[in-house]
Write an enzyme that holds these catalytic residues in place. Structure first.
Site, mmCIF file in Angstrom:
data_model
loop_
_atom_site.group_PDB
_atom_site.id
_atom_site.type_symbol
_atom_site.label_atom_id
_atom_site.label_comp_id
_atom_site.label_asym_id
_atom_site.label_seq_id
_atom_site.Cartn_x
_atom_site.Cartn_y
_atom_site.Cartn_z
ATOM 1 N N CYS A 159 0.917 -6.139 9.003
ATOM 2 C CA CYS A 159 -0.390 -5.782 9.555
ATOM 3 C C CYS A 159 -1.409 -6.901 9.443
ATOM 4 O O CYS A 159 -2.318 -6.993 10.279
ATOM 5 C CB CYS A 159 -0.899 -4.486 8.939
ATOM 6 S SG CYS A 159 -1.440 -4.598 7.213
ATOM 7 N N ASP A 160 -1.300 -7.770 8.457
ATOM 8 C CA ASP A 160 -2.227 -8.899 8.317
ATOM 9 C C ASP A 160 -2.274 -9.740 9.595
ATOM 10 O O ASP A 160 -3.311 -10.297 9.954
ATOM 11 C CB ASP A 160 -1.819 -9.831 7.181
ATOM 12 C CG ASP A 160 -1.307 -9.155 5.934
ATOM 13 O OD1 ASP A 160 -0.848 -8.008 6.013
ATOM 14 O OD2 ASP A 160 -1.333 -9.793 4.875
ATOM 15 N N ALA A 161 -1.121 -9.826 10.244
ATOM 16 C CA ALA A 161 -1.002 -10.675 11.427
ATOM 17 C C ALA A 161 -1.969 -10.267 12.528
ATOM 18 O O ALA A 161 -2.346 -11.091 13.373
ATOM 19 C CB ALA A 161 0.437 -10.626 11.956
#
Length: 371
Positions: A159-161
């Site tokens: 999800c950081d991406a």
């Protein structure tokens, strides 16, 4: 009816007063204090496992620059723009090392904003070239991590991406009008959301490895991880036409997450490192909380989120954040580099925490009347 009107009036006045307790000057003063401290300590070692400063183009610094851009747009001189421009020049306006890795695209957001400031096409030429290559040579790897021996970080499978790379694509689309950038960004963002978004909880798993796991009986939704997502949604929507179907896609996710977030905010104003497990993670964490403050304040300022409903949460969060700034300007309680709920300390920080705080401040400033 009269009593109902009185109740509504006093609720409104309470919300109004909470905002007025913080002035635009207060917000700007705190932002400058934190920004100046971070520049002075830019080459300090924080949670880099190699025991050396982060590379200029590392994602940690990329997240810092995103917030620093928002502060530079408010500051009274070009000192902060020039500081970022020097970093770009020293690195020849290149993205970081890995062709496909979202983390290594993050610095592209700063480059595009510097191009918007100075008008030098050389500032975005390498970013345009690399992203067009990716578009015509897309990664074919799976989003699945579990049981996949050939797994690579070539797609947005964590999800950081969604904070790191999609805004770069959206900004290039806006600058060039090239539909290729928008189409790629939409296809990959949707694939990641279909894979990681829990529809029941309106939150994102950090990656596949956390699906189906429990921590003290609760699902594991990482605080900063979902902060990355909310911040990324805002930075993408800022580049799109609000009447477009693409904008409306992101808006739907943003509203769902926002509604969930004010349900689970702690009494102290922050959000827990494990969003559904604040009982087990009582320590404040400022990087994720700052991204939520940024996103929710932006939503109010845009007229997307109801001010009466959301402003108390934003102001409580902002007051919590500034309470963790040292007298010198260091933002404490930033969780070190990681991928899951963990620990944070009053005397430890990280550059991405500063970036998140400056992003938050840029919207809280507007919320309390700053222009």
């Amino acid at each position: 009816m009269k009593s109902l009107l009185l109740v509504s009036f006093f609720v409104f006045m309470g919300v109004f007063a909470s905002a007025q307790q913080v002035s635009p000057e207060d917000v700007k003063k705190d932002m400058k204090l934190v920004a100046d401290w971070q520049i002075e300590h830019f080459r300090d070692v924080f949670s880099n496992f190699k025991g050396e400063p982060h590379h200029h183009l590392h994602w940690t610094n990329g997240a810092l620059y995103i917030g620093m851009v928002k502060w530079a747009q408010m500051a009274d001189d070009d000192t902060y723009w020039e500081w970022m421009k020097q970093i770009g020049e020293e690195n020849k306006w290149k993205l970081h090392n890995r062709m496909y890795h979202a983390d290594d695209h993050t610095v592209g957001q700063m480059y595009i904003e510097l191009y918007r400031k100075y008008g030098d096409k050389n500032m975005i030429a390498p970013t345009k070239e690399q992203l067009r290559y990716i578009k015509f040579h897309p990664a074919k790897t799976s989003l699945q991590w579990v049981g996949n021996k050939n797994y690579k970080h070539d797609r947005w499978s964590w999800c950081d991406a969604l904070f790191m790379s999609p805004p770069v694509w959206a900004k290039l689309y806006k600058e060039t009008g090239d539909q290729l950038y928008l189409d790629f960004m939409m296809a990959e963002f949707k694939a990641t959301t279909d894979f990681l978004f829990d529809k029941k909880e309106s939150l994102y798993y950090r990656d596949q490895s956390y699906m189906g796991k429990l921590d003290n009986g609760t699902k594991i939704f990482w605080g900063r991880g979902n902060g990355w997502v909310l911040g990324g949604l805002v930075n993408v929507m800022e580049e799109l036409d609000p009447a477009s179907k693409e904008y409306k896609y992101f808006l739907k996710i943003f509203k769902k997450m926002s509604a969930k977030l004010i349900e689970i905010q702690t009494e102290d104003g922050h959000w827990a490192m494990s969003l559904l497990g604040d009982e087990f993670y009582p320590t404040p964490e400022t990087s994720g909380s700052a991204f939520y403050t940024f996103g929710l304040a932006w939503g109010i300022n845009q007229g997307i989120l109801d001010r009466e409903k959301y402003e108390p949460a934003v102001m409580k969060a902002w007051n919590s954040l500034v309470s963790h700034i040292t007298k010198d300007g260091m933002l404490g309680y930033v969780q070190p580099i990681g991928a899951a709920p963990g620990k944070a300390w009053a005397d430890k920080t990280e550059v991405y925490g500063t970036g998140a705080f400056l992003s938050a401040g840029s919207e809280v400033y507007k919320l309390v009347g700053g222009k």
